[in-house]
Motif scaffolding. Structure first.
Motif, PDB file in Angstrom:
ATOM      1  N   LEU A 208      38.214  33.667  38.825  1.00 46.54           N
ATOM      2  CA  LEU A 208      38.688  34.913  38.103  1.00 46.54           C
ATOM      3  C   LEU A 208      38.084  36.263  38.438  1.00 46.54           C
ATOM      4  CD1 LEU A 208      41.604  36.163  37.066  1.00 46.54           C
ATOM      5  CD2 LEU A 208      40.435  35.959  34.532  1.00 46.54           C
ATOM      6  N   THR A 209      36.713  36.657  38.262  1.00 45.84           N
ATOM      7  CA  THR A 209      35.691  36.843  38.109  1.00 45.84           C
ATOM      8  C   THR A 209      35.578  37.979  39.330  1.00 45.84           C
ATOM      9  OG1 THR A 209      34.099  36.077  37.253  1.00 45.84           O
ATOM     10  CG2 THR A 209      35.146  37.296  35.140  1.00 45.84           C
ATOM     11  N   LEU A 210      35.672  36.733  40.483  1.00 48.73           N
ATOM     12  CA  LEU A 210      35.510  36.704  41.605  1.00 48.73           C
ATOM     13  C   LEU A 210      36.969  38.045  42.588  1.00 48.73           C
ATOM     14  CD1 LEU A 210      33.709  33.992  43.295  1.00 48.73           C
ATOM     15  CD2 LEU A 210      32.826  36.225  43.516  1.00 48.73           C
ATOM     16  N   GLN A 211      37.287  37.526  41.563  1.00 50.48           N
ATOM     17  CA  GLN A 211      39.493  37.864  42.098  1.00 50.48           C
ATOM     18  C   GLN A 211      39.022  39.433  41.508  1.00 50.48           C
ATOM     19  OE1 GLN A 211      42.250  35.645  40.283  1.00 50.48           O
ATOM     20  NE2 GLN A 211      42.176  34.320  41.990  1.00 50.48           N
ATOM     21  N   ILE A 212      38.209  40.152  40.158  1.00 46.80           N
ATOM     22  CA  ILE A 212      38.684  41.088  39.947  1.00 46.80           C
ATOM     23  C   ILE A 212      37.655  41.984  40.751  1.00 46.80           C
ATOM     24  CG2 ILE A 212      38.537  41.974  37.410  1.00 46.80           C
ATOM     25  CD1 ILE A 212      39.197  39.865  36.024  1.00 46.80           C
ATOM     26  N   ILE A 213      36.644  41.216  40.866  1.00 45.37           N
ATOM     27  CA  ILE A 213      35.450  42.739  41.242  1.00 45.37           C
ATOM     28  C   ILE A 213      35.697  42.770  43.038  1.00 45.37           C
ATOM     29  CG2 ILE A 213      33.708  40.821  42.288  1.00 45.37           C
ATOM     30  CD1 ILE A 213      33.012  43.821  40.465  1.00 45.37           C
ATOM     31  N   GLY A 214      36.174  41.435  44.048  1.00 44.03           N
ATOM     32  CA  GLY A 214      36.627  41.531  44.987  1.00 44.03           C
ATOM     33  C   GLY A 214      37.908  42.624  45.411  1.00 44.03           C
ATOM     34  N   ASP A 215      38.631  42.956  43.883  1.00 41.60           N
ATOM     35  CA  ASP A 215      39.698  43.585  44.305  1.00 41.60           C
ATOM     36  C   ASP A 215      39.075  44.651  43.745  1.00 41.60           C
ATOM     37  OD1 ASP A 215      42.591  45.341  43.601  1.00 41.60           O
ATOM     38  OD2 ASP A 215      42.741  44.054  42.203  1.00 41.60           O
ATOM     39  N   ALA A 216      38.378  45.161  42.541  1.00 41.76           N
ATOM     40  CA  ALA A 216      38.314  46.202  41.969  1.00 41.76           C
ATOM     41  C   ALA A 216      36.872  46.793  43.414  1.00 41.76           C
ATOM     42  CB  ALA A 216      37.042  45.982  41.362  1.00 41.76           C
ATOM     43  N   VAL A 217      35.896  46.419  43.445  1.00 45.24           N
ATOM     44  CA  VAL A 217      35.474  46.537  44.768  1.00 45.24           C
ATOM     45  C   VAL A 217      35.940  46.747  46.510  1.00 45.24           C
ATOM     46  CG1 VAL A 217      33.002  46.144  46.055  1.00 45.24           C
ATOM     47  CG2 VAL A 217      33.150  45.643  43.463  1.00 45.24           C
ATOM     48  N   LEU A 218      36.815  46.000  46.651  1.00 43.11           N
ATOM     49  CA  LEU A 218      37.429  45.766  48.081  1.00 43.11           C
ATOM     50  C   LEU A 218      38.134  45.673  48.588  1.00 43.11           C
ATOM     51  CD1 LEU A 218      34.528  43.017  49.051  1.00 43.11           C
ATOM     52  CD2 LEU A 218      34.113  45.727  49.937  1.00 43.11           C
ATOM     53  N   SER A 219      39.983  46.144  47.817  1.00 43.34           N
ATOM     54  CA  SER A 219      40.666  45.733  47.239  1.00 43.34           C
ATOM     55  C   SER A 219      41.145  44.542  48.239  1.00 43.34           C
ATOM     56  CB  SER A 219      41.356  46.863  48.750  1.00 43.34           C
ATOM     57  OG  SER A 219      41.153  48.222  47.299  1.00 43.34           O
ATOM     58  N   LEU A 220      40.088  43.564  48.288  1.00 44.68           N
ATOM     59  CA  LEU A 220      40.757  42.112  48.955  1.00 44.68           C
ATOM     60  C   LEU A 220      42.335  41.713  47.877  1.00 44.68           C
ATOM     61  CD1 LEU A 220      37.218  40.833  50.007  1.00 44.68           C
ATOM     62  CD2 LEU A 220      38.878  42.029  51.448  1.00 44.68           C
ATOM     63  N   SER A 221      42.671  40.837  47.972  1.00 40.60           N
ATOM     64  CA  SER A 221      43.971  39.838  47.765  1.00 40.60           C
ATOM     65  C   SER A 221      43.369  38.753  46.848  1.00 40.60           C
ATOM     66  CB  SER A 221      44.789  39.827  48.622  1.00 40.60           C
ATOM     67  OG  SER A 221      43.953  38.446  49.584  1.00 40.60           O
ATOM     68  N   PRO A 222      44.234  38.156  45.662  1.00 41.53           N
ATOM     69  CA  PRO A 222      43.416  36.859  45.303  1.00 41.53           C
ATOM     70  C   PRO A 222      43.261  35.779  46.426  1.00 41.53           C
ATOM     71  CG  PRO A 222      44.521  37.814  43.810  1.00 41.53           C
ATOM     72  CD  PRO A 222      45.334  39.187  45.064  1.00 41.53           C
ATOM     73  N   GLU A 223      44.177  36.179  47.135  1.00 40.46           N
ATOM     74  CA  GLU A 223      43.698  34.452  48.392  1.00 40.46           C
ATOM     75  C   GLU A 223      43.067  35.022  49.240  1.00 40.46           C
ATOM     76  OE1 GLU A 223      47.890  35.416  46.414  1.00 40.46           O
ATOM     77  OE2 GLU A 223      47.064  36.625  47.569  1.00 40.46           O
TER      78      GLU A 223
END
Length: 517
Positions: A208-223
């Protein structure tokens, strides 16, 4: 002079065949390498003697061996399921506020006193540099010259570049990102709620925290985060942690893990740099772009007129991997321990739920930042989890100039082990979970003003404190409150609060398996 004649004859190769020329060049090269190695050995020996004499007044830790130093007790403590930080805290309790130790050729001191930490992290921070020879070396292929490992002018430059990125508007943005992530996890938990099946919440929080930081830093989707990071990033972090206690793994290409580490590292770097280039080209073309941390960093790059080249790409790669490491590992461990403690303390759980109900409300909407800032008891729970479990139990530095601590003169080159866990155990009844310590007027506020900030240092203090700490604590309040108001977590079996002795940040040794109701 016959000596000069012999030397000139050695270098006169005009009449020699190619084989003899190659031989002489090889001998000359070997001689230069040998000279360099000898000089390096002499310098290292002189430094060792100088530091050893400089530390002569500091009490020595028990278990010293003239050849290995304190390697044997450090190995034994791992066999006893204790961390090196646990052993060093015992040394401090037994021998005094400052204790010297030696790991082969590295000489250092261990301490935990808040006054000393203030000197190291704040007033004298310029001469207490990052220690890269032991603790950080296994992570250098990942972090490179990012903010965590950089020093001097490079660190100042990167801090100025990254600091404005985490200003107020980014703190506002993290709340809806964390809320969406919490909702996804809630949907997953709903499927096993009431079934009696257990789930490893530590692993869920890591993802979950990887998804959140991936979204916040790079706008990557959870998938996309789930596709890339568990396959590439998490395995290299696992191998780097193994190398801390088994450094020989860094130098054994015969091990399959050695090649896997290199391959995954190369693939991760290639993925990130390719993504950076795509984003940069889209920006130059004036295409719509997401307002994430990467976009704000690129704003700073353009404003500074910095040319886009391979050197910049590599540095940006280091910084993003630093964000990934700092942005999810500590947060996941903090949340894991917080939920364990709430499962044992129903009064604390009720207070967290009451705050969450008030802030999130019946519409289950993403709260405003000012409302999340008002979740002061939830914040106290998170801080107490960071204090009790000290997920980052030790921070190391290296003296760049002579200094004095606890009445002892410490020579340049000394390794400094700040036992953060020991500092956090200076609180009364340190093994008892009491969030009220961090409520207004609590135990934290009772410390003397000059040392108060250095009695609680999960994010360090001073100029080199963690840039993302406010974002991490906002994110964690949203997750903790959002899950607590909908579910009750019960440990699937006893004994899950045993801390892992070999990995930092410190999580439970075998995960945290919970039954959800």
């Amino acid at each position: 002079m016959p000596e000069l004649g012999a030397i000139s004859e050695l270098f006169d190769v005009s009449s020699l065949p190619k084989e003899q020329i190659a031989l002489r060049v090889g001998l000359l090269g070997l001689g230069l390498v040998g000279t360099w190695a000898t000089l390096k050995l002499v310098r290292s020996t002189l430094d060792f003697v100088r530091i050893n004499r400089g530390l002569s007044t500091v009490p020595s830790a028990p278990g010293y061996n003239w050849l290995l130093g304190h390697v044997i007790p450090l190995i034994k403590c791992v066999q006893q399921k204790k961390g090196a930080w646990d052993l060093m805290e015992e040394w401090i309790k037994e021998r005094g506020p400052l204790v010297k130790f030696r790991i082969l050729g590295t000489q250092g001191v261990a301490l935990r006193d808040p006054v000393a930490l203030k000197r190291i992290f704040q007033t004298g921070q310029r001469i207490y540099e990052k220690e890269l020879d032991l603790s950080y070396r296994p992570f250098l292929p990942i972090l490179g010259t990012g903010l965590v490992t950089a020093d001097g002018e490079l660190w100042q430059k990167q801090r100025l570049l990254m600091g404005p990125v985490l200003r107020a508007d980014m703190l506002d943005d993290i709340i809806p990102i964390a809320k969406r992530g919490t909702d996804r996890l809630c949907a997953k938990l709903e499927k096993i709620k009431g079934t009696g099946k257990s789930i490893d919440i530590e692993e869920e929080f890591r993802l979950l925290t990887l998804q959140i930081i991936g979204d916040a830093v790079l706008s990557l989707s959870p998938e996309e985060c789930d596709r890339v990071f568990p396959a590439l990033y998490l395995p290299v972090m696992e191998e780097a942690n193994k190398r801390v206690l088994r450094p020989y793994r860094m130098y054994l290409p015969l091990l399959p893990a050695w090649w896997q580490f290199r391959s995954r590292m190369a693939r991760l770097n290639d993925y990130l740099i390719t993504y950076f280039r795509q984003r940069w080209q889209a920006r130059l073309k004036g295409l719509p772009r997401p307002r994430d941390i990467l976009d704000r960093v690129m704003d700073s790059i353009q404003e500074a007129g910095t040319p886009w080249d391979t050197k910049l790409e590599q540095q940006l790669c280091f910084e993003v991997k630093t964000f990934l490491l700092a942005g999810h590992e500590t947060s996941a461990a903090m949340l894991t321990w917080s939920f364990f403690e709430l499962s044992q303390n129903h009064d604390a759980l009720k207070k967290v739920r009451d705050e969450a109900d008030k802030v999130i409300g019946p519409n289950d909407a993403a709260p405003a930042r000012r409302d999340v800032d008002g979740m002061i008891y939830t914040l106290a729970v998170l801080k107490e989890a960071l204090r009790k479990y000290s997920v980052v139990p030790v921070v190391t530095r290296k003296l760049a100039a002579d200094d004095e601590l606890h009445g002892h003169k410490l020579p340049k080159g000394t390794m400094i082990a700040c036992i953060i866990q020991g500092t956090h155990n200076l609180y009364s009844q340190p093994t008892v979970f009491r969030p009220d310590r961090f409520m207004p007027g609590g135990e934290f506020d009772q410390w003397e003003e000059g040392e108060r900030l250095f009695t609680f240092v999960p994010f360090i203090q001073g100029p080199r404190n963690c840039l993302g700490q406010h974002m991490a604590l906002l994110e964690a309040r949203v997750i903790l409150g959002g899950l607590a108001r909908r579910f009750t977590f019960t440990p699937a079996h006893p004994g899950q609060d045993v801390r892992c002795a070999q990995v930092v940040p410190v999580g439970p040794v075998n995960g945290m398996h919970m039954v959800v109701n």
